[in-house]
Design a protein around this motif. Structure first.
Motif, short mmCIF file in Angstrom:
data_model
loop_
_atom_site.label_atom_id
_atom_site.label_comp_id
_atom_site.label_asym_id
_atom_site.label_seq_id
_atom_site.Cartn_x
_atom_site.Cartn_y
_atom_site.Cartn_z
N ARG A 143 2.98 9.50 -13.31
CA ARG A 143 2.69 10.87 -13.74
C ARG A 143 3.94 11.54 -14.28
NH1 ARG A 143 -0.03 13.18 -16.81
NH2 ARG A 143 -0.32 15.39 -16.50
N ASP A 195 13.47 9.29 -8.45
CA ASP A 195 12.42 8.86 -9.37
C ASP A 195 12.92 8.88 -10.82
OD1 ASP A 195 10.59 8.50 -7.31
OD2 ASP A 195 9.53 10.39 -7.69
N VAL A 217 6.74 16.76 -3.85
CA VAL A 217 7.93 15.92 -3.95
C VAL A 217 9.18 16.77 -3.72
CG1 VAL A 217 8.02 16.16 -6.47
CG2 VAL A 217 9.12 14.22 -5.40
N PHE A 222 1.13 16.66 -6.27
CA PHE A 222 2.23 15.80 -5.85
C PHE A 222 3.29 16.67 -5.19
CE2 PHE A 222 0.39 13.40 -9.37
CZ PHE A 222 0.33 12.10 -8.85
N HIS A 256 0.83 -1.21 0.00
CA HIS A 256 0.00 0.00 0.00
C HIS A 256 0.87 1.27 0.00
CE1 HIS A 256 -3.35 2.64 0.66
NE2 HIS A 256 -2.79 3.11 1.75
N ARG A 292 2.15 5.96 -8.47
CA ARG A 292 1.33 6.98 -9.14
C ARG A 292 2.17 8.19 -9.54
NH1 ARG A 292 -2.96 6.05 -4.82
NH2 ARG A 292 -4.26 4.48 -5.79
N ARG A 293 3.05 8.63 -8.62
CA ARG A 293 3.90 9.79 -8.90
C ARG A 293 4.82 9.48 -10.08
NH1 ARG A 293 6.55 9.94 -4.32
NH2 ARG A 293 8.40 8.91 -5.13
N ASP A 345 3.62 1.75 -1.39
CA ASP A 345 4.25 1.97 -2.70
C ASP A 345 3.31 2.60 -3.72
OD1 ASP A 345 6.64 0.92 -1.81
OD2 ASP A 345 6.19 -1.10 -2.51
N LEU A 346 2.01 2.62 -3.43
CA LEU A 346 1.05 3.16 -4.39
C LEU A 346 1.29 4.63 -4.72
CD1 LEU A 346 -2.23 1.31 -3.38
CD2 LEU A 346 -0.82 0.95 -5.41
N PRO A 347 1.49 5.52 -3.72
CA PRO A 347 1.75 6.93 -4.08
C PRO A 347 3.01 7.08 -4.94
CG PRO A 347 1.18 6.75 -1.76
CD PRO A 347 1.36 5.35 -2.29
N LYS A 348 4.05 6.31 -4.63
CA LYS A 348 5.28 6.38 -5.42
C LYS A 348 5.00 5.92 -6.85
CE LYS A 348 8.61 3.81 -3.95
NZ LYS A 348 9.78 3.02 -3.58
#
Length: 162
Positions: free
Chosen positions: A14, A49, A41, A39, A3, A10-11, A5-8
């Motif tokens: 994008r 990234d 960051v 976002f 869970h 998605r980022r 890792d989901l924002p990473k």
């Protein structure tokens, strides 16, 4: 996928989209674009990234230097592959040797990508690479091995992809 890792994920998705659809010339510009979309960051996170996404700054036909996402397969192919030859054809501007040191010139922003690809190629005669913005320094195992490695890189670059 965890869970957390989901924002990473998605980022990074994008970031890939933005780089593919816009001329992104700097990390500052990319951070602003991401912030406009919610976002938040940090610069070090964005750098990681971009490295993980295999992003490299390349000179476009119009002369602008902008980020591009490269093909991941370049890092997983053996040294004799046409993919590594394509990397040399696309990024290698010059390679010169002195003893066991080879100095490689690339377009601005491409040296770290190029050095990483060389490290992953696993050439036995190369001890390692150090990269700056547009310069890679290779150290060979043989005290007189620089000429052979420089020539090998230049040959791969001139062969390109058929």
């Amino acid at each position: 996928m965890k869970h957390a890792d989901l924002p990473k994920a998605r980022r990074r998705a994008r970031i890939s989209d933005l780089v593919a659809t816009h001329v992104v010339t700097s990390q500052t510009q990319l951070r602003r674009m991401l912030a406009d979309e919610g976002f938040d960051v940090t610069q070090p996170t964005l750098s990681r990234d971009l490295l993980e996404l295999r992003a490299v700054r390349v000179r476009r036909a119009d002369g602008a230097v902008a980020y591009a996402i490269t093909d991941d397969s370049a890092f997983d192919m053996p040294e004799g592959s046409t993919r590594l030859a394509k990397l040399c054809a696309d990024l290698l501007l010059r390679a010169e040797a002195s003893g066991n040191i080879v100095v490689v010139r690339t377009p601005a922003g491409a040296a770290q990508y190029f050095a990483s690809a060389l490290d992953r190629a696993g050439w036995d005669d190369v001890l390692g690479c150090v990269a700056g913005d547009d310069t890679v320094m290779l150290v060979t195992r043989d005290v007189a091995g620089g000429d052979a490695v420089a020539e090998r890189l230049l040959t791969l670059g001139s062969e390109g992809v058929a």
